[in-house]
Design a protein around this motif. Structure first.
Motif, PDB file in Angstrom:
ATOM      1  N   ASP A 170       0.865  -1.175   0.000  1.00 49.50           N
ATOM      2  CA  ASP A 170       0.000   0.000   0.000  1.00 49.50           C
ATOM      3  C   ASP A 170       0.896   1.218   0.000  1.00 49.50           C
ATOM      4  O   ASP A 170       2.118   1.091  -0.056  1.00 49.50           O
ATOM      5  N   LYS A 184      -9.243   3.136   5.997  1.00 52.85           N
ATOM      6  CA  LYS A 184      -9.730   2.184   4.998  1.00 52.85           C
ATOM      7  C   LYS A 184      -8.778   2.200   3.817  1.00 52.85           C
ATOM      8  O   LYS A 184      -8.512   3.248   3.238  1.00 52.85           O
ATOM      9  N   GLN A 185      -8.260   1.034   3.486  1.00 51.19           N
ATOM     10  CA  GLN A 185      -7.310   0.967   2.376  1.00 51.19           C
ATOM     11  C   GLN A 185      -7.973   1.436   1.078  1.00 51.19           C
ATOM     12  O   GLN A 185      -9.090   1.039   0.747  1.00 51.19           O
ATOM     13  N   GLY A 186      -7.272   2.310   0.361  1.00 51.53           N
ATOM     14  CA  GLY A 186      -7.789   2.837  -0.894  1.00 51.53           C
ATOM     15  C   GLY A 186      -8.531   4.147  -0.759  1.00 51.53           C
ATOM     16  O   GLY A 186      -8.773   4.833  -1.758  1.00 51.53           O
ATOM     17  N   VAL A 199      -8.449  -6.088   5.352  1.00 50.16           N
ATOM     18  CA  VAL A 199      -9.417  -5.905   4.265  1.00 50.16           C
ATOM     19  C   VAL A 199      -8.743  -5.025   3.219  1.00 50.16           C
ATOM     20  O   VAL A 199      -8.431  -3.871   3.489  1.00 50.16           O
ATOM     21  N   ALA A 252      -8.142  -3.171  -0.619  1.00 47.74           N
ATOM     22  CA  ALA A 252      -8.905  -2.434  -1.620  1.00 47.74           C
ATOM     23  C   ALA A 252      -9.113  -3.296  -2.867  1.00 47.74           C
ATOM     24  O   ALA A 252      -8.327  -4.218  -3.137  1.00 47.74           O
ATOM     25  N   PRO A 253     -10.145  -2.987  -3.649  1.00 47.98           N
ATOM     26  CA  PRO A 253     -10.410  -3.777  -4.867  1.00 47.98           C
ATOM     27  C   PRO A 253      -9.250  -3.788  -5.853  1.00 47.98           C
ATOM     28  O   PRO A 253      -9.085  -4.764  -6.595  1.00 47.98           O
ATOM     29  N   ASN A 254      -8.444  -2.725  -5.872  1.00 53.94           N
ATOM     30  CA  ASN A 254      -7.319  -2.661  -6.808  1.00 53.94           C
ATOM     31  C   ASN A 254      -6.002  -3.104  -6.192  1.00 53.94           C
ATOM     32  O   ASN A 254      -4.936  -2.911  -6.768  1.00 53.94           O
ATOM     33  N   HIS A 255      -6.052  -3.695  -4.987  1.00 56.97           N
ATOM     34  CA  HIS A 255      -4.831  -4.173  -4.343  1.00 56.97           C
ATOM     35  C   HIS A 255      -4.234  -5.296  -5.183  1.00 56.97           C
ATOM     36  O   HIS A 255      -4.945  -6.081  -5.810  1.00 56.97           O
ATOM     37  N   LYS A 292      -5.547  -8.790  -5.269  1.00 55.71           N
ATOM     38  CA  LYS A 292      -6.781  -9.022  -6.028  1.00 55.71           C
ATOM     39  C   LYS A 292      -6.482  -9.144  -7.518  1.00 55.71           C
ATOM     40  O   LYS A 292      -7.121  -9.927  -8.234  1.00 55.71           O
ATOM     41  N   ARG A 293      -5.516  -8.377  -7.978  1.00 60.42           N
ATOM     42  CA  ARG A 293      -5.217  -8.362  -9.411  1.00 60.42           C
ATOM     43  C   ARG A 293      -4.333  -9.531  -9.839  1.00 60.42           C
ATOM     44  O   ARG A 293      -4.430 -10.018 -10.966  1.00 60.42           O
TER      45      ARG A 293
END
Length: 523
Positions: free
Chosen positions: A84, A101-103, A143, A145-148, A151-152
């Protein structure tokens, strides 16, 4: 009679204290003095998640102000705790330790890294950007972020001890981490890149690191998995070193490994220790090799053991590391967090433990400074540690040690120095035609000494005191190179003072002094 005896004993005590103070050697003019400022879990900064940018900035400036009083001349700030960012990044999300919150971005927007850089440089401090290269999540409850990146690219990660870590055996992982580091190197005016001790994760009993498939796919000619793992980490370190030197060869690259490279049981080149998890055998980080081959500029082994520790004696390790520097810089990592708090060892309750460690490091050849973990631990002043730094060990400012192998510049001295007294202090202004990193302001009391001619009974001549630039006692300030003015707000006694200014390049090579200017100060 009693009154005279009391006065005698008071005078004796004062005399002894004065003699003791005079017996303390003057601190060196050049020494690396740093603290780690950890952001993960809000250890040091910010004080908690979700603080407003204004409060975050206020907190960080206070931290720097306190450490400036402590004599600190470099900060190592964690800007990438777990894949991050504590900075604006298109590659990784904002860290949860900033906003909760991450992101989630800063509101109102600001760039913490740029802010921290500017504030550190204003105070004459180097800023080393601290990355954790392989950690992807800090704990099992994270938890992301969606773009972490987890996830990718989920295939890049291994779950170990409840956390996700990058798989060091995948070549694409090495390239990604290098890209993250170089994104910061290219966009920010940092002084150094810094990694800590987390490479392959610290081993958990009866839980082997699950990289069977990766080893089968990428082992090449390696028949020994441990050698292959060390090769993977070697490739990351060498790749980042080469990348930094290709674009900004003046940026330093440093590593802070576990304090033991190898125990003597691991080989005759190891230290006379029995500590668990040596970096070479357990973490697959051949830190000694990186120094030997010049891939890194400095090493800060974490010697978080007291003097006399049976498994890992501080003195034994200081001497071992000092014999394995290979002409690179060695600084000592001190466990300030243990002072007065470690219930396991009474030695950490001794106020003299860290001072003894500092003294031992200073008298050992090839050691150029100290780093303390962590900022908050020093600022809490355990066992008067902070007082010891301010009053004795870091009493005077220090320039940083010079890395002769890095890019250096030939600097001319500043010129046209003007000094005058104002209501706010003594104001200095000078000129310079080159880009410099810092200016150093020196102040001397103008003393006069008689020099007798042959016909001394007829004539006496007085000469001004010759300024000694080798003593740090005369350094007033380091001024960032974008400024050519300074106000000396130090309370002075009435009398004459001499000021000179020198210039420093990025490696803190020092120019000749400007012309000396005398001012008659009236209190």
């Amino acid at each position: 009679m009693r009154k005279h005896l009391l006065e005698y004993f008071l005078l004796l005590i004062l005399t002894i204290n004065a003699a003791h103070a005079q017996s303390q050697p003057e601190p060196p003019k050049r020494e690396f003095r740093a603290v780690w400022i950890a952001t993960v879990a809000n250890i040091d900064w910010p004080g908690q998640k979700g603080l407003s940018p204004a409060v975050q900035q206020q907190e960080f400036k206070y931290i720097l102000d306190e450490h400036q009083k402590n004599g600190i001349n470099a900060v190592i700030v964690q800007i990438r705790p777990a894949a991050d960012a504590i900075y604006r990044s298109s590659l990784e999300p904002w860290s949860e330790w900033l906003t909760g919150k991450q992101g989630l971005a800063m509101n109102p927007p600001y760039d913490p890294l740029q802010f921290m850089l500017d504030e550190a440089h204003k105070r004459g401090m180097e800023f080393h950007a601290w990355f954790n290269p392989y950690r992807a999540t800090f704990d099992a409850k994270a938890v992301v972020a969606p773009n972490h990146i987890t996830k990718r690219k989920p295939e890049w990660f291994v779950k170990y001890d409840g956390k996700l870590v990058f798989n060091p055996g995948i070549p694409e992982v090495r390239q990604y981490i290098t890209n993250v580091v170089m994104d910061v190197v290219n966009r920010y005016d940092i002084d150094g890149v810094h990694f800590d001790d987390y490479f392959y994760p610290y081993p958990v009993a009866n839980k082997p690191f699950p990289d069977n498939n990766t080893y089968a796919a990428f082992k090449g000619l390696f028949s020994n998995r441990n050698d292959w793992r060390r090769y993977n980490v070697d490739e990351l370190i060498k790749g980042i070193s080469d990348s930094i030197n290709a674009v900004k060869p003046y940026v330093k690259f440093g590593i802070s490994p576990f304090g033991v490279w190898k125990n003597l049981a691991d080989g005759p080149d190891g230290s006379a220790t029995t500590a668990g998890a040596p970096s070479y055998t357990a973490l697959y980080a051949d830190t000694r090799k990186w120094m030997q081959l010049g891939w890194i500029d400095y090493l800060v082994p974490q010697l978080y053991w007291h003097i006399g520790n049976k498994a890992a004696d501080y003195k034994t390790l200081v001497e071992w590391w000092a014999q394995n520097t290979f002409q690179r810089h060695l600084y000592i990592g001190h466990g300030a967090y243990k002072v007065g708090t470690d219930l396991t060892y009474r030695e950490w309750h001794d106020p003299a433990e860290i001072p003894r460690q500092l003294q031992l490091a200073r008298i050992t050849p090839n050691i150029g400074g100290s780093v303390f973990f962590s900022s908050k631990s020093v600022m809490s002043n355990p066992n008067h540690l902070q007082d010891s730094l301010r009053n004795t060990y870091y009493k005077y400012p220090a320039l940083l040690p010079i890395m002769e192998w890095k890019q250096n510049e030939e600097l001319e001295p500043p010129f046209s120095l003007v000094v005058r007294q104002t209501e706010s202090g003594v104001r200095l202004h000078w000129q310079h035609d080159q880009d410099v990193r810092y200016y150093v302001v020196y102040r001397f009391e103008k003393q006069s000494i008689p020099v007798w001619k042959k016909e001394f009974w007829k004539e006496r001549m007085w000469q001004p005191y010759d300024p000694d630039l080798n003593s740090p006692a005369h350094i007033v300030a380091k001024v960032f190179g974008s400024k050519t003015t300074f106000i000396d707000e130090t309370p002075l006694e009435s009398g004459k003072y001499v000021y000179v200014v020198t210039a420093l390049d990025r490696q803190q090579n020092e120019s000749a002094p400007s012309q000396a200017v005398t001012i008659k100060y009236k209190y």
